[in-house]
Design an enzyme around this catalytic site. Structure first.
Site, PDB file in Angstrom:
ATOM      1  CE  LYS A  59      -5.529  29.151 -16.256  1.00  0.00           C
ATOM      2  NZ  LYS A  59      -4.316  29.171 -17.030  1.00  0.00           N
TER       3      LYS A  59
ATOM      4  CD  GLU B 167       0.222  24.723 -17.042  1.00  0.00           C
ATOM      5  OE1 GLU B 167      -0.232  24.074 -17.805  1.00  0.00           O
ATOM      6  OE2 GLU B 167       0.640  26.073 -17.579  1.00  0.00           O
TER       7      GLU B 167
ATOM      8  CG  PHE C  51      -3.112  19.473 -13.228  1.00  0.00           C
ATOM      9  CD1 PHE C  51      -4.201  18.910 -14.385  1.00  0.00           C
ATOM     10  CD2 PHE C  51      -2.208  20.365 -13.811  1.00  0.00           C
ATOM     11  CE1 PHE C  51      -3.941  19.096 -15.434  1.00  0.00           C
ATOM     12  CE2 PHE C  51      -2.146  20.772 -15.020  1.00  0.00           C
ATOM     13  CZ  PHE C  51      -3.047  20.219 -16.104  1.00  0.00           C
TER      14      PHE C  51
ATOM     15  NE  ARG D 222     -11.465  25.720 -25.541  1.00  0.00           N
ATOM     16  CZ  ARG D 222     -10.213  26.011 -24.968  1.00  0.00           C
ATOM     17  NH1 ARG D 222     -10.221  26.143 -23.646  1.00  0.00           N
ATOM     18  NH2 ARG D 222      -9.178  25.958 -25.625  1.00  0.00           N
TER      19      ARG D 222
ATOM     20  NE  ARG E 106      -2.969  20.155 -19.422  1.00  0.00           N
ATOM     21  CZ  ARG E 106      -4.331  19.884 -19.642  1.00  0.00           C
ATOM     22  NH1 ARG E 106      -4.932  21.315 -20.233  1.00  0.00           N
ATOM     23  NH2 ARG E 106      -5.242  19.178 -19.312  1.00  0.00           N
TER      24      ARG E 106
END
Ligand code: AMP
Length: 620
Positions: free
Chosen positions: A305, A355, A396, A472, A310
């Site tokens: 991570k 990212e 990703f 989400r 983003r």
């Protein structure tokens, strides 16, 4: 469509702060708006002439509007400024001065929505020599033709100050109410006085008379509870469809037009357009690896991570667009990223999700997001900034490739594709570092590696999940536990209950002080398995502890300290319950370390204190 009709809507919207009323007014207006006008109306209702993701801005200064009012009304600029200072609202000033003038002269041509929209859009296209004069002309032309309140709303729109309170929720619902009356009527009520179908409330939004209870009941299809639920579900499904279409297009105008002309089918066939940002999929949080695996299934993909921002990267032929998570267009700010995409991604038509993470050009080490955040808003010396604060793009996900929409493809397929088309070049562009596993210990190890590599932790993702824009959902979970694991001694245990009665199933843990004294710090009962094949089991630990029992009282046994286990946890808290003065929040057994570590090697109270302080700093 006449602009005066839109102004009437603005006034109705301005007259109330109630959400349902606003939605109703807007939906009634949409019903009578022709398909060709819908997109303009939806934008103008939001006080815009471009969708929010479009970087073009109206960018007109107050002073230019003052001059335009001067031309349109014949009032001296000094007087305009005085009035403005008094009311603080240039829109109202324009309205009253232009109204005053209109009484004595003949009104010019009637304004249409299209005319207002086109003139304001033209304002954004003019640059360079002579553009200010041309802008002034365009504004003055509108104000000179404006009647009554029209001048107020034109002025506010041009200055970006039209605030009639129509947020995303209201727009979404208004589209449903306007174009799906059958689904909506069942959850609405019929007013006994004016016979309009209106949302349930104390009084009718149309005629203001109180709504009778009976009418409400009928309207909410309450003949039977089940039917009512079915009606609700149908209504909610419509809202979801509209929201999903919006998440893909980020333009309620496009969505409303589709809904009006093609109904639900139209909403379902809304397509991704390269160049138009899509709302990104968001992550849920997981406290533990076990919890994450339960949600996403095993095996899962675990990725570093990265602590950056983003970046949605679109490419269509030679054109590249970069959008942030909030859908701001940042293409101009990142020429280095544009360059990288062209050089290292072997495709000329795609949307990548990534990212961007900053690194120190000297040490090449990742730096926290705060260090590079200034690049996002940077308007000048962009190239210099790119050299001083370079970023690495970590790809990703992929949403679109060679004209194919990939959002419903399983994640593993999308990942395969990224690996195929992105040629990784460290500190320029790479495919996010990942492993696929269902083994918790392996994930814990990878987590440590991720932290040591300067990232925040892990993202744990479901291999078969689609990409859900804007939501989400539990398809990817972040796991960024801040604390390092502790190796602790088992000093006591408790027999379990029910089907665990044959095992010692919870364990009291202790760290040690300088003198070697053991101090309890908590009790752990999660992380162990019921079957040996699944990992360290209750049965194994029970077997290890049994010969060490020195005292037994009820279900509690005290044991000779010999067993050392590694424990993960979320947080260290101060606690009077345990002798050490601390307690672990959400502790979980990771593995047995007794083969490698003796009691003298376990973590000390000093370690715990250091971690506690570190955690406090991280939270601050
Ligand atoms: P948070 O902002 O704490 O909710 O964490 C989710 C964010 O982590 C995403 O929105 C991404 O910006 C970022 N992120 C960093 N690395 C990854 C990755 N490998 N996969 C997905 N998101 C990532």
């Amino acid at each position: 469509m006449k602009y005066s009709e839109l102004v009437e809507l603005y006034e109705r919207l301005d007259s109330t702060t109630k959400r349902l009323e606003k939605t109703y007014y807007l939906s009634e207006f949409l019903k009578k708006t022709a398909a060709d006008d819908i997109e303009q109306v939806i934008l103008l209702v939001q006080g815009r002439v471009f969708p929010s993701y479009d970087e073009r801005e109206i960018g007109v200064a107050n002073q230019l509007v003052v001059k335009a009012i001067n031309i349109a009304s014949g009032t001296e600029t000094e007087k305009i400024e005085k009035e403005w200072a008094k009311t603080g609202d240039l829109g109202k000033v324009a309205e009253s001065l232009i109204k005053g003038k209109k009484q004595s002269t003949l009104a010019a041509t009637e304004l249409t929505v299209k005319k207002v929209f086109d003139n304001i859009r033209k304002l954004t296209e003019l640059t360079g020599h002579g553009s200010v004069g041309r802008k002034l002309q365009l504004i003055a032309e509108l104000l000179s033709s404006a009647k009554g309140a029209e001048a107020r709303y034109i002025t506010r729109t041009i200055l970006g100050q039209l605030r009639v309170g129509t947020g995303a929720g209201i727009l979404r619902d208004a589209i449903a109410w306007a174009y799906f009356p059958k689904a909506v009527e069942k959850v609405f009520v019929k007013c006994g006085s004016c016979r309009s179908t209106v949302p349930p409330a104390d009084s009718c939004v149309e005629c203001n008379k109180p709504l009778e209870k009976e009418a409400r009941k009928a309207g909410t299809a309450a003949e039977g509870k089940e039917e009512n639920t079915a009606a609700r579900d149908e209504y909610n499904t419509i809202l979801d469809r509209i929201q999903q279409a919006y998440d893909l297009t980020n333009d309620f105008g496009v969505v409303a037009r589709k809904a009006k002309t093609e109904g639900v089918k139209g909403l379902e066939t809304v397509e991704i357009r390269i160049g138009t940002p899509i709302k990104v999929m968001l992550a849920l949080k997981s406290e533990t690896v076990e919890e994450a695996l339960e949600t996403v299934g095993k095996p899962a993909q675990c990725e570093y991570k990265y602590d950056g921002f983003r970046l949605e990267c679109h490419r269509l032929g030679d054109k590249i667009w970069l959008y942030t998570r909030r859908l701001e267009n940042v293409t101009r700010q990142f020429p280095d990223v544009v360059e990288c995409l062209k050089k290292y991604v072997k495709a000329d038509n795609y949307i990548l999700d990534a990212e961007a993470v900053g690194y120190d050009p000297k040490t090449q080490k990742y730096v926290p997001f705060q260090n590079i955040s200034q690049r996002i808003k940077r308007k000048y010396e962009i190239e210099k900034m790119a050299e001083e604060l370079p970023v690495e793009v970590n790809v990703f996900d992929i949403l679109c490739y060679e004209g194919r929409n990939l959002v419903s493809q399983p994640f593993r397929k999308r990942r395969e594709l990224i690996e195929k088309i992105v040629r990784s070049a460290e500190r320029k562009i790479v495919v996010s570092k990942a492993i696929v596993t269902g083994n918790e210990a392996e994930i814990e190890k990878f987590f440590k590696q991720a932290k040591a590599g300067g990232t925040e932790g892990l993202m744990i993702k479901a291999l078969d999940a689609p990409y859900q824009p804007g939501a989400r959902v539990g398809y990817m979970l972040k796991f960024k536990k801040v604390m390092e694991n502790l190796d602790l001694a088992v000093v006591a245990a408790e027999w379990g209950e029910g089907k665990r009665a044959k095992w010692l199933s919870s364990y009291y843990l202790a760290c040690r002080d300088d003198s070697g004294k053991l101090l309890e710090i908590g009790k752990v009962s999660t992380g162990l398995k019921e079957k040996r094949e699944e990992g360290l089991s209750f049965d194994e630990v029970t077997e290890m502890l049994k010969p060490l029992i020195v005292e037994e009282t009820g279900r509690l046994v005290k044991v000779r300290p010999k067993i050392v286990i590694e424990v993960a946890y979320e947080e260290i808290q101060k606690s009077p319950t345990y002798e050490s003065g601390y307690a672990l929040r959400f502790p979980r057994v990771i593995r047995n370390r007794s083969d490698e570590k003796g009691i003298g090697d376990i973590n000390t109270l000093q370690d715990v204190e250091r971690l506690y302080r570190q955690q406090k700093r991280q939270k601050a």
